[in-house]
Design a protein around this motif. Structure first.
Motif, PDB file in Angstrom:
ATOM      1  N   ARG A  71       0.828  -1.211   0.000  1.00  0.00           N
ATOM      2  CA  ARG A  71       0.000   0.000   0.000  1.00  0.00           C
ATOM      3  C   ARG A  71       0.862   1.260   0.000  1.00  0.00           C
ATOM      4  N   ALA A  72       2.010   1.185   0.684  1.00  0.00           N
ATOM      5  CA  ALA A  72       2.878   2.361   0.802  1.00  0.00           C
ATOM      6  C   ALA A  72       3.763   2.565  -0.425  1.00  0.00           C
ATOM      7  N   PHE A  73       3.956   1.511  -1.222  1.00  0.00           N
ATOM      8  CA  PHE A  73       4.914   1.559  -2.325  1.00  0.00           C
ATOM      9  C   PHE A  73       4.597   2.639  -3.365  1.00  0.00           C
ATOM     10  N   PRO A  74       3.342   2.791  -3.828  1.00  0.00           N
ATOM     11  CA  PRO A  74       3.060   3.846  -4.814  1.00  0.00           C
ATOM     12  C   PRO A  74       3.400   5.243  -4.308  1.00  0.00           C
ATOM     13  N   VAL A  75       3.108   5.513  -3.031  1.00  0.00           N
ATOM     14  CA  VAL A  75       3.438   6.817  -2.447  1.00  0.00           C
ATOM     15  C   VAL A  75       4.949   7.008  -2.427  1.00  0.00           C
ATOM     16  N   THR A  76       5.674   5.954  -2.049  1.00  0.00           N
ATOM     17  CA  THR A  76       7.132   6.019  -1.989  1.00  0.00           C
ATOM     18  C   THR A  76       7.728   6.312  -3.359  1.00  0.00           C
ATOM     19  N   THR A  80       9.779   9.638  -4.389  1.00  0.00           N
ATOM     20  CA  THR A  80      11.141   9.491  -4.901  1.00  0.00           C
ATOM     21  C   THR A  80      11.321  10.257  -6.206  1.00  0.00           C
ATOM     22  N   LEU A  81      10.351  10.145  -7.103  1.00  0.00           N
ATOM     23  CA  LEU A  81      10.439  10.841  -8.389  1.00  0.00           C
ATOM     24  C   LEU A  81      10.461  12.361  -8.201  1.00  0.00           C
ATOM     25  N   ILE A  82       9.593  12.863  -7.316  1.00  0.00           N
ATOM     26  CA  ILE A  82       9.567  14.306  -7.052  1.00  0.00           C
ATOM     27  C   ILE A  82      10.882  14.763  -6.434  1.00  0.00           C
ATOM     28  N   ALA A  83      11.396  13.980  -5.482  1.00  0.00           N
ATOM     29  CA  ALA A  83      12.670  14.325  -4.841  1.00  0.00           C
ATOM     30  C   ALA A  83      13.807  14.329  -5.860  1.00  0.00           C
ATOM     31  N   LEU A  84      13.810  13.372  -6.790  1.00  0.00           N
ATOM     32  CA  LEU A  84      14.843  13.319  -7.830  1.00  0.00           C
ATOM     33  C   LEU A  84      14.780  14.538  -8.742  1.00  0.00           C
ATOM     34  N   VAL A  85      13.564  14.962  -9.105  1.00  0.00           N
ATOM     35  CA  VAL A  85      13.414  16.148  -9.945  1.00  0.00           C
ATOM     36  C   VAL A  85      13.934  17.386  -9.212  1.00  0.00           C
ATOM     37  N   VAL A  86      13.559  17.508  -7.929  1.00  0.00           N
ATOM     38  CA  VAL A  86      13.992  18.658  -7.122  1.00  0.00           C
ATOM     39  C   VAL A  86      15.506  18.712  -7.030  1.00  0.00           C
ATOM     40  N   GLU A  87      16.123  17.567  -6.712  1.00  0.00           N
ATOM     41  CA  GLU A  87      17.562  17.583  -6.442  1.00  0.00           C
ATOM     42  C   GLU A  87      18.416  17.619  -7.706  1.00  0.00           C
ATOM     43  N   THR A 143      -0.668  17.284   5.462  1.00  0.00           N
ATOM     44  CA  THR A 143      -0.376  15.851   5.381  1.00  0.00           C
ATOM     45  C   THR A 143      -0.799  15.320   4.017  1.00  0.00           C
ATOM     46  N   VAL A 144      -0.221  14.183   3.642  1.00  0.00           N
ATOM     47  CA  VAL A 144      -0.496  13.593   2.328  1.00  0.00           C
ATOM     48  C   VAL A 144      -1.751  12.736   2.364  1.00  0.00           C
ATOM     49  N   GLY A 145      -1.881  11.876   3.391  1.00  0.00           N
ATOM     50  CA  GLY A 145      -3.010  10.956   3.457  1.00  0.00           C
ATOM     51  C   GLY A 145      -2.948   9.951   2.330  1.00  0.00           C
ATOM     52  N   GLY A 146      -4.071   9.659   1.721  1.00  0.00           N
ATOM     53  CA  GLY A 146      -4.105   8.690   0.633  1.00  0.00           C
ATOM     54  C   GLY A 146      -3.972   9.323  -0.747  1.00  0.00           C
ATOM     55  N   ASN A 147      -3.747  10.629  -0.798  1.00  0.00           N
ATOM     56  CA  ASN A 147      -3.655  11.325  -2.086  1.00  0.00           C
ATOM     57  C   ASN A 147      -2.288  11.124  -2.715  1.00  0.00           C
ATOM     58  N   LEU A 148      -2.282  10.772  -4.004  1.00  0.00           N
ATOM     59  CA  LEU A 148      -1.027  10.551  -4.716  1.00  0.00           C
ATOM     60  C   LEU A 148      -0.773  11.623  -5.771  1.00  0.00           C
ATOM     61  N   ASP A 149      -1.577  12.689  -5.780  1.00  0.00           N
ATOM     62  CA  ASP A 149      -1.385  13.708  -6.811  1.00  0.00           C
ATOM     63  C   ASP A 149      -0.189  14.591  -6.465  1.00  0.00           C
ATOM     64  N   LEU A 153       2.017  15.867  -2.826  1.00  0.00           N
ATOM     65  CA  LEU A 153       3.334  15.272  -2.603  1.00  0.00           C
ATOM     66  C   LEU A 153       4.484  16.249  -2.772  1.00  0.00           C
ATOM     67  N   ILE A 154       4.221  17.458  -3.284  1.00  0.00           N
ATOM     68  CA  ILE A 154       5.303  18.381  -3.591  1.00  0.00           C
ATOM     69  C   ILE A 154       6.063  18.811  -2.337  1.00  0.00           C
ATOM     70  N   LEU A 155       5.357  19.070  -1.221  1.00  0.00           N
ATOM     71  CA  LEU A 155       6.034  19.524  -0.002  1.00  0.00           C
ATOM     72  C   LEU A 155       6.923  18.439   0.595  1.00  0.00           C
ATOM     73  N   PRO A 156       6.397  17.216   0.872  1.00  0.00           N
ATOM     74  CA  PRO A 156       7.298  16.174   1.385  1.00  0.00           C
ATOM     75  C   PRO A 156       8.368  15.773   0.369  1.00  0.00           C
ATOM     76  N   GLY A 157       8.043  15.844  -0.933  1.00  0.00           N
ATOM     77  CA  GLY A 157       9.033  15.534  -1.958  1.00  0.00           C
ATOM     78  C   GLY A 157      10.183  16.528  -1.958  1.00  0.00           C
ATOM     79  N   PHE A 158       9.854  17.808  -1.785  1.00  0.00           N
ATOM     80  CA  PHE A 158      10.885  18.841  -1.718  1.00  0.00           C
ATOM     81  C   PHE A 158      11.781  18.650  -0.502  1.00  0.00           C
ATOM     82  N   VAL A 159      11.164  18.389   0.645  1.00  0.00           N
ATOM     83  CA  VAL A 159      11.954  18.180   1.868  1.00  0.00           C
ATOM     84  C   VAL A 159      12.870  16.967   1.711  1.00  0.00           C
ATOM     85  N   LEU A 160      12.338  15.910   1.099  1.00  0.00           N
ATOM     86  CA  LEU A 160      13.112  14.682   0.898  1.00  0.00           C
ATOM     87  C   LEU A 160      14.343  14.928   0.024  1.00  0.00           C
ATOM     88  N   GLY A 161      14.196  15.778  -1.002  1.00  0.00           N
ATOM     89  CA  GLY A 161      15.313  16.028  -1.905  1.00  0.00           C
ATOM     90  C   GLY A 161      16.130  17.260  -1.566  1.00  0.00           C
TER      91      GLY A 161
END
Length: 207
Positions: A71-76, A80-87, A143-149, A153-161
């Motif tokens: 269940r968590a894999f699609p979010v991950t 990851t893709l957003i973080a890669l684009v950011v970094e 928070t993200v919750g169940g949303n995958l759009d 995801l941009i905020l946690p993706g940015f922090v991740l990257g």
């Protein structure tokens, strides 16, 4: 290594699952079901055998760990893709801007921002971004919750990257600034090539 450390730390998962009001017989029964009443090396090889069959055991909530991961894999993946684009894209673009304008005010500003990002622990950066951009200014969902759009995801993706972004900016800046003073760049300019061509063909490609 983690498996060994958890066994050294101690604690009884059967006791946690059974609860404080349980009796020794119930705890012993749960220990037998979990297999933690067996020697350490038997527990380890049982676990490794399960991993090869995609059986990661059961969580404390009673759910199969594999289902939780699935269940968590699609979010991950999306994060990851957003973080890669950011970094990568963001890091290279700001690094090139900084390197081509070394010593100017925006070069200094970029260096200061990247230094702050590197210096702040990632969990603090995440909390500050969540509070300012989510709670205070309402720019992004908290928070993200169940949303995958993308918007969620941009905020946690940015922090991740963010940390990798800062390192890539500084590395790209250093390479671009060094190549600007290289002999082949001076030769290209002396031959009469226009600055945009010198930068794109010679400086950026080698950087």
């Amino acid at each position: 290594l983690i498996f060994i450390l958890f066994n050294w730390v101690g604690g009884d998962p059967a006791y946690i699952l059974a609860g404080k009001m349980s009796n020794p017989e119930q705890i012993a029964n749960i220990r037998h079901q979990l297999g933690v009443d067996q020697p350490f090396y038997v527990q380890y090889f049982n676990y490794i055998g399960g991993v090869f069959h995609l059986d990661f055991g059961t969580s404390f909530s009673g759910q199969p760990v594999f289902d939780v991961m699935k269940r968590a894999f699609p979010v991950t993946v999306n994060l990851t893709l957003i973080a890669l684009v950011v970094e990568t894209i963001g890091g290279v673009v700001f690094g090139v801007i900084s390197g081509l304008n070394k010593g100017r005010w925006y070069d200094t500003a970029i260096l200061i921002v990247t230094l702050i990002i590197i210096a702040i622990p990632i969990f603090v950066l995440g909390f500050v971004a969540q509070y300012l951009l989510g709670v205070k200014w309402h720019l992004f969902p908290v928070t993200v919750g169940g949303n995958l759009d993308f918007y969620h995801l941009i905020l946690p993706g940015f922090v991740l990257g963010a940390v990798s972004f800062a390192y890539i900016v500084r590395l790209t800046r250093s390479e671009v600034a060094d190549n600007l003073t290289a002999d082949y760049v001076r030769t290209a300019s002396a031959k009469g090539l226009r600055r945009p061509r010198v930068i794109t063909v010679h400086v950026l490609r080698n950087s």
